[in-house]
Design a protein around this motif. Structure first.
Motif, mmCIF file in Angstrom:
data_model
loop_
_atom_site.group_PDB
_atom_site.id
_atom_site.type_symbol
_atom_site.label_atom_id
_atom_site.label_comp_id
_atom_site.label_asym_id
_atom_site.label_seq_id
_atom_site.Cartn_x
_atom_site.Cartn_y
_atom_site.Cartn_z
ATOM 1 N N ASN A 82 -10.208 -1.215 5.322
ATOM 2 C CA ASN A 82 -10.758 -1.944 4.780
ATOM 3 C C ASN A 82 -11.976 -3.047 4.748
ATOM 4 O O ASN A 82 -12.916 -3.301 4.262
ATOM 5 C CB ASN A 82 -10.874 -3.419 4.887
ATOM 6 C CG ASN A 82 -8.525 -3.319 3.761
ATOM 7 O OD1 ASN A 82 -8.315 -2.202 3.260
ATOM 8 N ND2 ASN A 82 -7.552 -3.885 4.613
ATOM 9 N N HIS A 130 -14.095 1.534 -1.071
ATOM 10 C CA HIS A 130 -12.847 1.178 -1.269
ATOM 11 C C HIS A 130 -12.111 2.230 -2.805
ATOM 12 O O HIS A 130 -12.346 1.827 -4.248
ATOM 13 C CB HIS A 130 -13.184 0.014 -2.255
ATOM 14 C CG HIS A 130 -12.940 -1.918 -1.528
ATOM 15 N ND1 HIS A 130 -12.650 -1.650 -0.171
ATOM 16 C CD2 HIS A 130 -14.571 -1.925 -1.305
ATOM 17 C CE1 HIS A 130 -12.786 -2.243 0.031
ATOM 18 N NE2 HIS A 130 -14.069 -2.750 -0.073
ATOM 19 N N GLN A 145 -1.198 -3.121 1.552
ATOM 20 C CA GLN A 145 -2.433 -4.033 2.489
ATOM 21 C C GLN A 145 -4.822 -2.947 2.042
ATOM 22 O O GLN A 145 -4.820 -3.276 2.174
ATOM 23 C CB GLN A 145 -2.313 -4.476 2.931
ATOM 24 C CG GLN A 145 -1.082 -4.959 3.567
ATOM 25 C CD GLN A 145 -0.679 -5.639 4.885
ATOM 26 O OE1 GLN A 145 -1.422 -5.621 6.256
ATOM 27 N NE2 GLN A 145 0.445 -6.342 4.940
ATOM 28 N N VAL A 146 -3.691 -2.104 1.597
ATOM 29 C CA VAL A 146 -5.259 -1.153 2.138
ATOM 30 C C VAL A 146 -5.369 -1.511 0.459
ATOM 31 O O VAL A 146 -5.143 -1.129 -0.578
ATOM 32 C CB VAL A 146 -5.008 0.008 1.952
ATOM 33 C CG1 VAL A 146 -6.492 1.255 1.400
ATOM 34 C CG2 VAL A 146 -4.791 0.336 3.059
ATOM 35 N N ASP A 147 -6.712 -1.703 0.651
ATOM 36 C CA ASP A 147 -7.860 -2.393 -0.710
ATOM 37 C C ASP A 147 -8.665 -1.604 -1.470
ATOM 38 O O ASP A 147 -10.103 -1.563 -1.213
ATOM 39 C CB ASP A 147 -8.883 -3.993 -0.693
ATOM 40 C CG ASP A 147 -9.474 -4.546 -1.560
ATOM 41 O OD1 ASP A 147 -8.653 -4.767 -2.322
ATOM 42 O OD2 ASP A 147 -9.789 -5.389 -1.460
ATOM 43 N N SER A 148 -8.322 -0.280 -1.623
ATOM 44 C CA SER A 148 -8.939 0.859 -3.011
ATOM 45 C C SER A 148 -8.815 0.808 -3.672
ATOM 46 O O SER A 148 -7.102 0.587 -3.908
ATOM 47 C CB SER A 148 -8.547 2.194 -1.763
ATOM 48 O OG SER A 148 -9.501 1.609 -0.040
ATOM 49 N N SER A 149 -9.500 1.605 -4.266
ATOM 50 C CA SER A 149 -8.790 1.728 -5.911
ATOM 51 C C SER A 149 -8.167 2.746 -6.098
ATOM 52 O O SER A 149 -6.512 2.685 -7.244
ATOM 53 C CB SER A 149 -10.129 2.517 -6.956
ATOM 54 O OG SER A 149 -10.732 2.904 -6.287
ATOM 55 N N SER A 150 -7.757 3.978 -5.438
ATOM 56 C CA SER A 150 -6.739 4.562 -4.986
ATOM 57 C C SER A 150 -5.931 5.107 -3.532
ATOM 58 O O SER A 150 -6.613 4.556 -2.923
ATOM 59 C CB SER A 150 -7.138 6.185 -5.108
ATOM 60 O OG SER A 150 -6.857 6.625 -6.641
ATOM 61 N N VAL A 151 -5.074 4.262 -3.293
ATOM 62 C CA VAL A 151 -3.815 4.528 -2.378
ATOM 63 C C VAL A 151 -3.189 5.201 -2.043
ATOM 64 O O VAL A 151 -2.398 5.172 -2.991
ATOM 65 C CB VAL A 151 -3.918 3.091 -1.830
ATOM 66 C CG1 VAL A 151 -3.372 3.012 -0.825
ATOM 67 C CG2 VAL A 151 -4.394 2.212 -2.090
ATOM 68 N N ARG A 198 -7.169 -11.800 2.868
ATOM 69 C CA ARG A 198 -6.099 -9.803 3.325
ATOM 70 C C ARG A 198 -5.328 -9.845 3.714
ATOM 71 O O ARG A 198 -4.686 -9.292 4.091
ATOM 72 C CB ARG A 198 -7.203 -9.519 4.795
ATOM 73 C CG ARG A 198 -8.588 -9.204 4.670
ATOM 74 C CD ARG A 198 -8.871 -7.802 4.039
ATOM 75 N NE ARG A 198 -10.430 -7.178 4.086
ATOM 76 C CZ ARG A 198 -10.756 -6.396 2.835
ATOM 77 N NH1 ARG A 198 -9.784 -6.380 1.588
ATOM 78 N NH2 ARG A 198 -12.148 -6.196 2.200
ATOM 79 N N ALA A 241 -3.214 -10.780 0.725
ATOM 80 C CA ALA A 241 -2.917 -9.330 -0.217
ATOM 81 C C ALA A 241 -1.592 -8.557 0.525
ATOM 82 O O ALA A 241 -1.099 -8.296 -0.388
ATOM 83 C CB ALA A 241 -3.779 -8.682 0.280
ATOM 84 N N LYS A 246 -4.683 -1.511 -9.105
ATOM 85 C CA LYS A 246 -5.190 -0.271 -8.537
ATOM 86 C C LYS A 246 -4.374 0.993 -8.943
ATOM 87 O O LYS A 246 -2.859 1.321 -9.254
ATOM 88 C CB LYS A 246 -5.247 -0.106 -6.260
ATOM 89 C CG LYS A 246 -3.979 -0.328 -5.912
ATOM 90 C CD LYS A 246 -4.282 -0.761 -4.256
ATOM 91 C CE LYS A 246 -3.159 -1.459 -3.971
ATOM 92 N NZ LYS A 246 -3.534 -2.009 -2.512
ATOM 93 N N TRP A 247 -4.834 2.504 -8.279
ATOM 94 C CA TRP A 247 -3.684 3.455 -8.387
ATOM 95 C C TRP A 247 -3.050 3.765 -7.287
ATOM 96 O O TRP A 247 -3.010 3.299 -6.301
ATOM 97 C CB TRP A 247 -4.747 4.742 -8.746
ATOM 98 C CG TRP A 247 -5.024 4.713 -10.446
ATOM 99 C CD1 TRP A 247 -6.693 4.010 -10.312
ATOM 100 C CD2 TRP A 247 -5.006 4.959 -11.283
ATOM 101 N NE1 TRP A 247 -6.694 4.438 -11.445
ATOM 102 C CE2 TRP A 247 -6.132 4.747 -12.036
ATOM 103 C CE3 TRP A 247 -3.521 5.451 -11.553
ATOM 104 C CZ2 TRP A 247 -5.706 5.267 -13.877
ATOM 105 C CZ3 TRP A 247 -3.808 6.140 -13.361
ATOM 106 C CH2 TRP A 247 -4.499 5.815 -13.834
ATOM 107 N N ILE A 248 -1.522 4.283 -7.338
ATOM 108 C CA ILE A 248 -0.976 4.947 -5.957
ATOM 109 C C ILE A 248 -0.652 6.436 -6.537
ATOM 110 O O ILE A 248 -0.377 6.524 -7.512
ATOM 111 C CB ILE A 248 0.128 3.602 -5.842
ATOM 112 C CG1 ILE A 248 1.099 3.152 -6.603
ATOM 113 C CG2 ILE A 248 -0.146 2.080 -5.536
ATOM 114 C CD1 ILE A 248 2.456 2.575 -6.278
ATOM 115 N N VAL A 249 -1.184 6.726 -5.187
ATOM 116 C CA VAL A 249 -0.653 8.374 -4.889
ATOM 117 C C VAL A 249 1.019 7.806 -4.040
ATOM 118 O O VAL A 249 0.606 8.204 -3.277
ATOM 119 C CB VAL A 249 -1.686 9.341 -5.161
ATOM 120 C CG1 VAL A 249 -1.072 10.516 -4.906
ATOM 121 C CG2 VAL A 249 -2.648 8.654 -6.300
#
Lengths: 421, 421
Positions: free
Chosen positions: A338, A343, A362-368, B21, B24, B410-413
């Motif tokens: 983070n 992100h 908890q990871v604030d990214s557009s793809s996790v 943080r 979240a 957000k996207w999750i994979v």
């Protein structure tokens, strides 16, 4: 001169807004017919377009453009065929416009729902590749938007030739020619105008180098769909299955280097570092990937690993270099991602259910991701059918952006005479 | 001084980001417990808060603030009770965070979906009403966001007293106190700082007069959820049921005057103008609504109707005045609305199915209605449970904005070792 650019761009904006009103009411059939007519027009103009591209290539060589740029600029017959195939793919995409969702009755008797609608007018600013001209135009038409295209000066002739064919197709299909407008000046003031035409333009999509995107983001008064950096991480957690971690860490770094979803920093839990690092280092060595590590990584892998500086944790190498850090556990990993990440896309490799859920949350990214390569962050891999770009913003569009990124939803209310009490 | 405001706001932003943080990862129970603790803290601080409000009222009277502003500023015991009830309502709202949608397998074997997440840090800028402090803070907490509040200088004492109670509640519940921060300076430079803290603030929500919102929109480098104008229309189409048209046109104009979803221009198809206008004019006359009409309206209703100027079509009166225009049909009505309107809320009254569909599709407003009063455009009427504001923008949030407006996806994979081929 400044004044006339302003007038020109104002007129372009006004025409685009007018065309967008027509497009908002166009049926899927109307739009597909226009795209098919553009297909025919492009087929018929192949010689002219390739000739125009050769003009750009000649000028580019005279201006001593570097070979990578010249390569992106060139339109070969094969690339031309690929461009037309891309257009066919867009014709076969599902039309997102008009979809009504969540239509439900309220206690007052009115029925409320959301209808998907075009944004209106898209402003696209891009560099070198002339195929973007067609790609962006076709996605705009499919999603019911007018588009204003501002390509790089190095591709001016190619872009104008493609635009001429597109406008011929629009005319044949009876759609306003101003649906797709290509800016015919290389004056940079035109970009400054385009990104502040709030009255006429609804969204700006820049594609190009970081400095171009940074400049546009800072100066635009219109919302921008963009991403600046892809500083992606993989965290090999203590309970990772190393049979999964090894191929994923190899794939995410070495499948392609110059892409935004490549891994740039590898984080390893201290409890598996001794078991994992020597193996992955061997695989990287085969691919000649340079490692830059924290002191603990150097202790395990030896002096062949360069020391990583604070700057390395922030860096998107876009090449065969990888920063490696040993962390005390998931909390340090999440904090690192983070703080230093961009992100974009980050993955955990673990068999632990609870830690996978924690990382996802908890990871604030557009793809996790869990147990998958960051290289999957891509509109086609996600099944969007097309990719306008990848957004690292949180507002409007996030992550890979498909046709939906060029749309919005409005509320619709259906009644039979209700008034508010 | 300038320098120290900059440092202060930077610290506020940094603290908010840190708190965000924590939020979240907070569970629904964590957030509801914090809101309940705030409820108790406010109950216990009622005397202090009302006393602080009296200080503001005294200063306001000394500064000769107008009576409408003083009325909005005042916290009576009844209003205090209402404020606490609003907090209870927020506690009972469904938590939007963590919801996973569209989780589906791709041919590669990875599973892709979207997870709803907080935006992060919200910056709220508002005027007079101190109850907004609690309302905004509670909605932010419920949606997992940290919030920075900048109220008007006239409400400084009230806002600080409410903030003290909120922070006491947060502390009791073990949530970071920086989750809710109230700016403790009335220096206007603080606003300029807040709306450009891109590193720490994700969205700005202004509430107040048009000039405040315009200034913020122009200067902000962070996305803004806002609306400027509510220039709403009702179009009485030729096939309108006049038994529906009359009460709706009356309700939309006269139910409340000073609200953004009140009708400001009435459009009437020429084919029903003679039948409709005299009746509705009579109803408006009873309510002392001043009519400003086009020449055709004047011809039908007589000289009591003032002539409407070009400016009238653009105007949001927010009072008992209505512009009236006779149009040749639906195309002219749609064109008028898209040109002069503010893209807020517009309605058609018709029994014709095809024209209703056309109006819904082609009117470019955040709410488009058929046979219902524009007054329904409201977060509570739409069933959102809360209203952050009403947005006339197309990007991110549009129309009435509920809790979801403070969230993103957000996207999750999820995979089991997949790599990209």
């Amino acid at each position: 001169m400044q004044d006339s650019i302003e007038q020109y761009m104002h007129r372009v904006g006004q025409n685009a807004r007018k065309a967008s009103r027509y497009l908002a009411g166009a049926s899927t059939l109307d739009k597909n017919n226009a795209l098919s007519a553009i297909y025919s027009a492009l087929q018929n103009s192949e010689p002219q377009i390739l000739a125009a591209n050769q003009l750009d290539m000649t000028k580019g060589r005279e201006r001593n453009l570097d070979s990578a740029l010249l390569d992106r600029l060139e339109l070969t017959p094969t690339r031309f065929k690929g461009m037309l195939q891309g257009l066919k793919d867009v014709i076969s995409l599902v039309d997102p416009i008009g979809e009504i969702t969540d239509l439900a009755y309220r206690p007052t008797g009115i029925q409320i729902g959301k209808m998907r609608v075009p944004l209106g007018v898209v402003g696209m600013i891009y560099e070198s590749r002339p195929n973007v001209t067609l790609e962006a135009a076709s996605l705009a038409i499919k999603s019911g938007n007018a588009i204003i295209l501002r390509g790089g000066s190095e591709a001016l002739e190619s872009n104008q030739a493609i635009a001429t064919a597109i406008q011929h197709g629009l005319k044949v299909a009876g759609m306003p020619e101003d649906t797709v407008q290509v800016i015919n000046t290389t004056d940079r003031a035109a970009v400054g105008q385009l990104i502040t035409l709030n009255e006429f333009v609804d969204v700006i999509v820049p594609r190009g180098g970081k400095s171009l995107i940074e400049r546009i983001t800072n100066e635009a008064t219109i919302p921008v769909i963009k991403h600046l950096d892809g500083n992606c991480h993989i965290f090999v957690e203590a309970q990772a299955d190393l049979h999964k971690a090894l191929p994923i860490a190899l794939n995410a770094k070495t499948h392609r280097y110059g892409v935004c979803n490549a891994m740039e920093t590898l984080l390893v839990d201290e409890k598996v570092a001794e078991a994992f690092l020597p193996h992955i280092a061997e695989l990287y060595a085969e691919k000649q990937v340079e490692l830059r590590g924290c002191p603990d990584v150097q202790r395990i892998l030896g002096a062949s690993v360069k020391p990583a500086t604070e700057e390395d944790w922030y860096t998107e190498y876009l090449g065969p270099i990888l920063a490696v850090k040993i962390v005390s556990g998931i909390d340090e990993a999440i904090e690192h991602i983070n703080k230093y990440g961009s992100h974009h896309t980050d993955a955990i490799i673990t068999e632990n259910f609870t830690l996978a859920r924690k990382f996802l949350t908890q990871v604030d990214s557009s793809s996790v991701m869990v147990n998958a390569s960051t290289r999957f962050a891509d509109g086609f891999e996600y099944g969007l059918g097309a990719e306008i770009g990848i957004s690292t913003d949180k507002i409007h569009a996030r992550g890979p952006v498909g046709l939906e990124g060029l749309t919005s939803q409005k509320w619709i209310v259906l009644g039979d005479g209700q008034i508010r009490q």
